[in-house]
Design a protein around this motif. Structure first.
Motif, PDB file in Angstrom:
ATOM      1  N   GLY A  16       0.491  -1.174   0.220  1.00 23.20           N
ATOM      2  CA  GLY A  16       0.151  -0.188   0.046  1.00 23.20           C
ATOM      3  C   GLY A  16       0.805   1.375   0.510  1.00 23.20           C
ATOM      4  N   SER A  17      -0.028   2.553   0.083  1.00 22.49           N
ATOM      5  CA  SER A  17       0.448   3.583   0.011  1.00 22.49           C
ATOM      6  C   SER A  17       0.185   4.458   1.537  1.00 22.49           C
ATOM      7  N   LEU A  18       1.369   5.256   0.962  1.00 27.65           N
ATOM      8  CA  LEU A  18       0.989   6.516   2.998  1.00 27.65           C
ATOM      9  C   LEU A  18       1.377   7.730   2.065  1.00 27.65           C
ATOM     10  N   ARG A  19       1.110   8.928   2.376  1.00 24.71           N
ATOM     11  CA  ARG A  19       1.606  10.430   2.097  1.00 24.71           C
ATOM     12  C   ARG A  19       1.982  11.011   3.788  1.00 24.71           C
ATOM     13  N   LEU A  20       2.848  11.218   4.247  1.00 29.31           N
ATOM     14  CA  LEU A  20       3.493  12.343   5.206  1.00 29.31           C
ATOM     15  C   LEU A  20       3.605  14.094   3.939  1.00 29.31           C
ATOM     16  N   SER A  21       2.939  14.339   5.514  1.00 30.00           N
ATOM     17  CA  SER A  21       3.112  15.896   5.189  1.00 30.00           C
ATOM     18  C   SER A  21       4.068  16.566   6.918  1.00 30.00           C
ATOM     19  N   CYS A  22       4.635  17.657   6.526  1.00 26.84           N
ATOM     20  CA  CYS A  22       5.169  18.483   7.254  1.00 26.84           C
ATOM     21  C   CYS A  22       5.248  19.652   7.433  1.00 26.84           C
ATOM     22  N   THR A  23       4.528  20.491   8.251  1.00 27.94           N
ATOM     23  CA  THR A  23       4.357  22.178   8.436  1.00 27.94           C
ATOM     24  C   THR A  23       5.350  22.745   9.002  1.00 27.94           C
ATOM     25  N   ALA A  24       6.337  23.368   8.648  1.00 31.94           N
ATOM     26  CA  ALA A  24       6.737  24.501   9.427  1.00 31.94           C
ATOM     27  C   ALA A  24       5.702  25.940   9.484  1.00 31.94           C
ATOM     28  N   SER A  25       5.785  25.948  10.754  1.00 28.21           N
ATOM     29  CA  SER A  25       5.252  27.653  11.392  1.00 28.21           C
ATOM     30  C   SER A  25       5.950  27.854  12.226  1.00 28.21           C
ATOM     31  N   GLY A  26       6.072  29.590  12.719  1.00 23.83           N
ATOM     32  CA  GLY A  26       6.205  30.517  13.916  1.00 23.83           C
ATOM     33  C   GLY A  26       8.273  30.446  13.064  1.00 23.83           C
ATOM     34  N   GLY A  27       8.484  31.834  13.488  1.00 27.08           N
ATOM     35  CA  GLY A  27       9.545  32.459  13.423  1.00 27.08           C
ATOM     36  C   GLY A  27       9.619  32.709  12.078  1.00 27.08           C
ATOM     37  N   THR A  28      10.850  32.346  11.309  1.00 27.22           N
ATOM     38  CA  THR A  28      11.514  32.685   9.953  1.00 27.22           C
ATOM     39  C   THR A  28      11.863  31.790   9.577  1.00 27.22           C
ATOM     40  N   ALA A  75       5.243  27.587  -1.255  1.00 30.86           N
ATOM     41  CA  ALA A  75       5.477  28.063  -0.626  1.00 30.86           C
ATOM     42  C   ALA A  75       6.540  27.305  -0.040  1.00 30.86           C
ATOM     43  N   LYS A  76       7.441  26.580   0.073  1.00 31.04           N
ATOM     44  CA  LYS A  76       7.770  25.972   0.773  1.00 31.04           C
ATOM     45  C   LYS A  76       7.667  26.226   2.167  1.00 31.04           C
ATOM     46  N   THR A  77       6.484  25.687   2.968  1.00 33.26           N
ATOM     47  CA  THR A  77       6.683  25.471   4.345  1.00 33.26           C
ATOM     48  C   THR A  77       6.506  23.949   4.951  1.00 33.26           C
TER      49      THR A  77
END
Length: 128
Positions: A16-28, A75-77
Motif C-alpha cells: 500500500g501507500s501513504l503520504r506524510l506531510s510536515c508543515t513548518a510554522s513560527g519564526g522565520t 510556499a516551501k513550508t
C-alpha cells in the motif's frame, strides 16, 4: 520559534501507500533543507529522505529509492513524503526535520546531527 508538525501516518497493508506531510510554522521559515528520518522498534534512527531548499535536489536512503518521493510545496513550508510499495520493514515512527540556514558540509542532510528542528513524529505501520 519554528515548529514542525507531521501528519499522514497510519496503518496500511503491504504494497500500500501513504503520504506524510510536515508543515513548518513560527519564526522565520527559512531552511537549508528538510528531511525525514525514522525509528523502528529496537533500532536506531535512520535517514530516509531529504530535499535541498535552494535547488530542489533530493536524497534517499537505498532501501526507499524508487518507492518513496520527497517534495516541497510551492510556499516551501510543507514537505511531503509519498511512500509507495510499503513493506513491513518500513514500519517506524517517522520524524520530520529541518536544517537552519548557514554553511553546510556536503552530505550533511544524511545525518540527524545537522538538523536544528524536529517534529513530534508520526507512526507508520505496515501490516496485513
Amino acid at each position: 520559534q519554528v515548529r514542525l508538525v507531521e501528519s499522514g501516518g497510519g496503518q496500511v497493508q503491504p504494497g500500500g501507500s501513504l503520504r506524510l506531510s510536515c508543515t513548518a510554522s513560527g519564526g522565520t521559515v527559512s531552511f537549508n533543507g528538510m528531511g525525514w528520518f525514522r525509528r523502528a522498534p529496537a533500532k536506531e534512527r535512520e535517514f530516509v529522505a531529504a530535499i535541498n531548499w535552494s535547488n530542489g535536489r533530493t536524497y534517499y536512503t537505498n532501501s526507499v529509492k524508487g518507492r518513496f518521493t520527497i517534495s516541497l510545496d510551492d510556499a516551501k513550508t510543507t514537505v511531503h513524503l509519498q511512500m509507495n510499495s510499503l513493506n513491513p520493514e518500513d514500519t517506524a515512527v517517522y520524524y520530520c526535520g529541518a536544517v537552519a540556514p548557514g554553511p553546510l558540509v556536503s552530505g550533511s542532510f544524511y545525518y540527524g546531527e545537522a538538523y536544528d528542528y524536529w517534529g513530534q513524529g508520526t507512526q507508520v505501520t505496515v501490516s496485513s
